[in-house]
Design a protein around this motif. Sequence first.
Motif, PDB file in Angstrom:
ATOM      1  N   TRP A   1       3.682  18.449 -61.075  1.00 35.87           N
ATOM      2  CA  TRP A   1       4.815  18.102 -62.375  1.00 35.87           C
ATOM      3  C   TRP A   1       3.947  18.651 -63.467  1.00 35.87           C
ATOM      4  CZ3 TRP A   1       9.271  17.899 -63.593  1.00 35.87           C
ATOM      5  CH2 TRP A   1       9.499  17.355 -64.849  1.00 35.87           C
TER       6      TRP A   1
ATOM      7  N   SER B   1       7.546  19.906 -58.140  1.00 35.04           N
ATOM      8  CA  SER B   1       8.140  20.818 -59.016  1.00 35.04           C
ATOM      9  C   SER B   1       7.494  22.259 -59.154  1.00 35.04           C
ATOM     10  CB  SER B   1       8.161  20.135 -60.505  1.00 35.04           C
ATOM     11  OG  SER B   1       8.925  20.761 -61.291  1.00 35.04           O
TER      12      SER B   1
ATOM     13  N   HIS C   1      12.626  22.390 -56.881  1.00 32.03           N
ATOM     14  CA  HIS C   1      12.169  21.151 -56.986  1.00 32.03           C
ATOM     15  C   HIS C   1      12.465  20.368 -55.991  1.00 32.03           C
ATOM     16  CE1 HIS C   1      11.545  22.011 -61.532  1.00 32.03           C
ATOM     17  NE2 HIS C   1      13.041  22.130 -61.495  1.00 32.03           N
TER      18      HIS C   1
ATOM     19  N   ALA D   1      14.863  25.393 -59.226  1.00 31.11           N
ATOM     20  CA  ALA D   1      14.170  25.315 -60.303  1.00 31.11           C
ATOM     21  C   ALA D   1      14.340  26.800 -61.044  1.00 31.11           C
ATOM     22  CB  ALA D   1      12.780  25.285 -60.325  1.00 31.11           C
TER      23      ALA D   1
ATOM     24  N   GLN E   1      13.420  20.741 -67.450  1.00 31.92           N
ATOM     25  CA  GLN E   1      13.178  20.329 -65.954  1.00 31.92           C
ATOM     26  C   GLN E   1      13.333  18.741 -65.963  1.00 31.92           C
ATOM     27  OE1 GLN E   1       9.761  22.398 -63.975  1.00 31.92           O
ATOM     28  NE2 GLN E   1       9.182  22.498 -66.112  1.00 31.92           N
TER      29      GLN E   1
END
Length: 203
Positions: free
Chosen positions: A73, A117, A130, A159, A175
Motif C-alpha cells: 500500500w 495495491s 488493486h 489500478a 487510489q
Amino acid sequence: KICALVLVAAGLSACATIETATRGAPSAAAPVISSSLSARSADWNVVDVRVNVPETLSTTEANMFYPTANVIWRGEPYAPRHGQVARLMDDAMTTGLAHLRGSQDVYFDITVRRFHSVTEKARAYTGGVHDMIFTLTVIDAKTGAALHGPVFVETNLKAYGGRTALKAEREGRSQKVRIQTHLAVLMQKSFPNAALRQSAALN
C-alpha cells in the motif's frame, strides 16, 4: 469524508457495475460477486464493522513493479501499513453497509488475507490491479452467534498508471478514494436491504 463516500457509493450503485479486473486482464472483466452474498441482509442493522489486518501478513516498501508481500500500500504517506489498510477498509465497509437498518443488530467481522495495491514504480508507468482478499462473517451483536459466513471474498480494481493516474489524482480520484468507493459499492450490492432488493426485482 465519510459523507462524501456515501454519496459516491449511492450514485455508483444506481447505474454502474462493480469495476473489477484480474491481474493483467482488461478492466471489463466480469464482477467477482454477481449476486447477493446473503438474502437475509434486509433484516440486519449494522452496528459495527471490525476489520483485522493480521501483523503476520508480510509487507514491503520495495519500489518494484511487482514486489512479493501480502500487504502493498502506497496510497498514503508512510506509516504502519497494516493500520492504514485496516482504517481504509473499515471506512469503506461502514459506508457500504450504512443502508442496512433492519431490526436485528449485527456486526461484520472482516479479516484481510491480501491487500495488494501498486508501487510508485508501477503507478508511474504501467498501472496494474488493486487486489483484495478477505474473509467476512456476519455476527449477531447480542448473542455472538455467526449468522453468515465466513465467506471468502476476492475483488479486484484496475489500478491506473502514467498520465491516467495523474489525471485521476487531479480529479480527486486517488487510489484511496477509488478503492474505498469500490469496496463500498461491493458491500451495497452484495447485501441489499428491502428497498434495493425490490428495485432489483422491478428491473
